[in-house]
Design a protein around this motif. Structure first.
Motif, mmCIF file in Angstrom:
data_model
loop_
_atom_site.group_PDB
_atom_site.id
_atom_site.type_symbol
_atom_site.label_atom_id
_atom_site.label_comp_id
_atom_site.label_asym_id
_atom_site.label_seq_id
_atom_site.Cartn_x
_atom_site.Cartn_y
_atom_site.Cartn_z
ATOM 1 N N THR A 166 -9.628 22.421 -32.755
ATOM 2 C CA THR A 166 -8.606 23.261 -32.135
ATOM 3 C C THR A 166 -7.468 23.537 -33.115
ATOM 4 O O THR A 166 -6.962 24.672 -33.214
ATOM 5 N N SER A 167 -7.091 22.521 -33.860
ATOM 6 C CA SER A 167 -6.027 22.699 -34.867
ATOM 7 C C SER A 167 -6.463 23.678 -35.952
ATOM 8 O O SER A 167 -5.666 24.522 -36.407
ATOM 9 N N ILE A 168 -7.729 23.586 -36.352
ATOM 10 C CA ILE A 168 -8.253 24.512 -37.366
ATOM 11 C C ILE A 168 -8.232 25.947 -36.833
ATOM 12 O O ILE A 168 -7.855 26.889 -37.541
ATOM 13 N N ILE A 169 -8.640 26.114 -35.562
ATOM 14 C CA ILE A 169 -8.672 27.453 -34.962
ATOM 15 C C ILE A 169 -7.267 28.056 -34.929
ATOM 16 O O ILE A 169 -7.058 29.228 -35.278
ATOM 17 N N VAL A 170 -6.296 27.252 -34.496
ATOM 18 C CA VAL A 170 -4.914 27.741 -34.446
ATOM 19 C C VAL A 170 -4.409 28.077 -35.851
ATOM 20 O O VAL A 170 -3.767 29.116 -36.085
ATOM 21 N N GLY A 171 -4.733 27.193 -36.805
ATOM 22 C CA GLY A 171 -4.291 27.429 -38.172
ATOM 23 C C GLY A 171 -4.886 28.693 -38.766
ATOM 24 O O GLY A 171 -4.205 29.450 -39.466
ATOM 25 N N LEU A 172 -6.162 28.942 -38.483
ATOM 26 C CA LEU A 172 -6.808 30.149 -39.001
ATOM 27 C C LEU A 172 -6.202 31.405 -38.375
ATOM 28 O O LEU A 172 -6.066 32.441 -39.037
ATOM 29 N N ARG A 173 -5.854 31.320 -37.087
ATOM 30 C CA ARG A 173 -5.233 32.477 -36.444
ATOM 31 C C ARG A 173 -3.875 32.783 -37.071
ATOM 32 O O ARG A 173 -3.534 33.948 -37.346
ATOM 33 N N SER A 181 -4.612 41.807 -46.921
ATOM 34 C CA SER A 181 -5.900 42.479 -47.130
ATOM 35 C C SER A 181 -6.727 42.413 -45.861
ATOM 36 O O SER A 181 -6.906 41.334 -45.270
ATOM 37 N N ASP A 182 -7.241 43.574 -45.445
ATOM 38 C CA ASP A 182 -8.096 43.602 -44.257
ATOM 39 C C ASP A 182 -9.370 42.776 -44.451
ATOM 40 O O ASP A 182 -9.839 42.110 -43.526
ATOM 41 N N GLY A 183 -9.908 42.804 -45.672
ATOM 42 C CA GLY A 183 -11.131 42.052 -45.947
ATOM 43 C C GLY A 183 -10.903 40.555 -45.822
ATOM 44 O O GLY A 183 -11.716 39.821 -45.237
ATOM 45 N N GLU A 184 -9.780 40.088 -46.380
ATOM 46 C CA GLU A 184 -9.469 38.667 -46.286
ATOM 47 C C GLU A 184 -9.192 38.254 -44.842
ATOM 48 O O GLU A 184 -9.586 37.180 -44.393
ATOM 49 N N ARG A 185 -8.458 39.145 -44.120
ATOM 50 C CA ARG A 185 -8.175 38.844 -42.719
ATOM 51 C C ARG A 185 -9.466 38.719 -41.911
ATOM 52 O O ARG A 185 -9.614 37.830 -41.064
ATOM 53 N N GLN A 186 -10.434 39.593 -42.170
ATOM 54 C CA GLN A 186 -11.703 39.555 -41.438
ATOM 55 C C GLN A 186 -12.480 38.280 -41.750
ATOM 56 O O GLN A 186 -13.090 37.670 -40.857
ATOM 57 N N LYS A 187 -12.453 37.861 -43.021
ATOM 58 C CA LYS A 187 -13.124 36.608 -43.376
ATOM 59 C C LYS A 187 -12.509 35.418 -42.635
ATOM 60 O O LYS A 187 -13.219 34.530 -42.158
ATOM 61 N N ILE A 188 -11.177 35.434 -42.551
ATOM 62 C CA ILE A 188 -10.497 34.341 -41.849
ATOM 63 C C ILE A 188 -10.853 34.357 -40.363
ATOM 64 O O ILE A 188 -11.106 33.315 -39.745
ATOM 65 N N LEU A 189 -10.888 35.555 -39.767
ATOM 66 C CA LEU A 189 -11.248 35.664 -38.350
ATOM 67 C C LEU A 189 -12.689 35.259 -38.100
ATOM 68 O O LEU A 189 -13.016 34.648 -37.069
ATOM 69 N N ASP A 190 -13.561 35.577 -39.067
ATOM 70 C CA ASP A 190 -14.964 35.141 -38.938
ATOM 71 C C ASP A 190 -15.056 33.625 -38.976
ATOM 72 O O ASP A 190 -15.827 33.014 -38.216
ATOM 73 N N MET A 191 -14.270 33.015 -39.863
ATOM 74 C CA MET A 191 -14.240 31.553 -39.920
ATOM 75 C C MET A 191 -13.687 30.979 -38.619
ATOM 76 O O MET A 191 -14.164 29.955 -38.125
ATOM 77 N N VAL A 196 -14.636 28.324 -33.356
ATOM 78 C CA VAL A 196 -14.648 28.386 -31.887
ATOM 79 C C VAL A 196 -16.036 28.045 -31.364
ATOM 80 O O VAL A 196 -16.184 27.275 -30.402
ATOM 81 N N ARG A 197 -17.075 28.628 -31.980
ATOM 82 C CA ARG A 197 -18.452 28.327 -31.549
ATOM 83 C C ARG A 197 -18.788 26.859 -31.777
ATOM 84 O O ARG A 197 -19.462 26.223 -30.958
ATOM 85 N N THR A 198 -18.297 26.297 -32.873
ATOM 86 C CA THR A 198 -18.533 24.875 -33.147
ATOM 87 C C THR A 198 -17.835 24.011 -32.110
ATOM 88 O O THR A 198 -18.386 23.007 -31.637
ATOM 89 N N LEU A 199 -16.618 24.399 -31.730
ATOM 90 C CA LEU A 199 -15.887 23.660 -30.698
ATOM 91 C C LEU A 199 -16.641 23.691 -29.369
ATOM 92 O O LEU A 199 -16.749 22.670 -28.680
#
Length: 362
Positions: A166-173, A181-191, A196-199
């Protein structure tokens, strides 16, 4: 060691039929406990009583004169019955002493052999019972250890791993909001989506291992939640009916056993039954908890539960063993093309009061 009167009478009937003579058996005090002449039972065989009380254990004959003079005595020959270095009684055969003697000795050996055979059988039965009790104790211990380990891992997944994710998810958001960069933002959102799926997977695993609801709110709440998640995951309609149970709590071993059987049975249905509907009923009835699970799937040949093919049915045998540990009954009925039904009956025992004061006597 004492002779059982019913056992002695059965031996008398056998020996008397073989010898065609009157036969009686006394206990180690000289009281007749079995006789071909039923009216003599419970009388004192005075000659046998005197011999037994005198000290030396020996054979003896009864003459005509002694028959007239002594109580409960007939002419014949009498032989001590020796078992385990002790005299457990006396067997007598009526008739002329010289003629009756070999028959009496043969009858005594027959009785002694029967006693030894019976003792060996009782010893084997006792050993088998002790072995079964030991196996049950060990199995119960294994199951208890497994459940405690499941509970521990489930709690760790829920309290530590889930919180970390949960902390990782909040931190990534938060991180995604600070990149340009839109590309970097998308990679972060994918992570973030992967986290979220792992949680969700960790949460599902924790529930499968040991649902917190089972410990906190009991069997009914845990079963209702499991059925709800199961129906959503496998798209199988499950109707759960709870009869004569509200918020009652039962012994932990009863609750976890019924929950595991429900879990195992529904998992088997999803894997093998090709069912669209399942009817589950949990009922309290006449001092028992009854769990029935019936599906409309393809069924199977119930004969595979016995014989060589039984090795492929470890899940079913595991359910049966769990129920047996609680002195319950487990039934399974299946016909190819007509679905499968499982019935579990577990007797209720008095529940001890818990520290939280939630314990009730049922």
């Amino acid at each position: 060691m004492e002779l059982d009167p019913r056992f002695a009478q059965s031996l008398v009937d056998i020996v008397a039929a073989e010898l065609n003579q009157n036969v009686n058996i006394t206990d180690n005090h000289g009281v007749i406990i079995a006789s071909f002449s039923k009216e003599r039972i419970s009388h004192i065989h005075e000659a046998a009583a005197r011999m037994l009380m005198s000290g030396p254990i020996r054979e003896f004959s009864v003459t005509d004169e002694e028959e007239r003079r002594l109580k409960g005595v007939r002419q014949g020959f009498n032989v001590p019955i020796i078992f385990g270095d002790c005299c457990v009684g006396v067997i007598g055969v009526s008739g002329e002493p010289a003629i009756a003697a070999p028959y009496a000795r043969l009858a005594a050996r027959f009785v002694e052999a029967a006693l030894e055979s019976n003792a060996r059988q009782e010893k084997l039965v006792r050993a088998l019972r002790e072995k079964e009790e030991l196996q049950s104790t060990l199995l119960n211990k294994v199951i208890s250890v497994q459940e405690e380990e499941r509970k521990k891992i489930s709690r760790e997944l829920h309290d530590e791993t889930s919180q970390a994710l949960t902390s990782i998810i909040v931190g990534l958001r938060v991180l995604s909001e600070h990149v340009h960069s839109d590309g970097e933002r998308q990679k972060i959102l994918d992570m973030r989506d992967l986290a979220v799926r792992t949680l969700e997977a960790v949460h599902h695993l924790a529930v499968q291992l040991r649902p917190a609801l089972l410990d906190d709110l009991g069997l009914v709440a845990a079963a209702q939640k499991y059925v709800e998640n199961y129906s959503r995951q496998y798209n199988i309609q499950v109707e759960l009916s709870v009869v004569n149970i509200s918020r009652e709590r039962f012994l932990p071993e009863i609750e976890i056993t019924l929950y595991r059987i429900l879990q195992e049975a529904l998992t088997n249905i999803a894997k093998h039954a090709k069912a669209a509907q399942v009817q589950v009923t949990l009922r309290k009835y006449r001092g028992k908890l009854l769990l029935t699970i019936k599906d409309n799937g393809i069924g199977f040949n119930a004969d595979i539960l016995s014989g060589a093919a039984s090795d492929t049915c470890l899940g079913i045998h595991g359910m049966h063993e769990r129920v047996a540990l609680l002195s319950g009954n487990f039934y399974i009925d299946s016909t190819e093309g007509e679905g499968t039904g499982i019935t579990v009956e577990i007797p209720l025992r008095r529940r001890k009061k818990t520290e939280s004061g939630l314990g009730q006597a049922h």
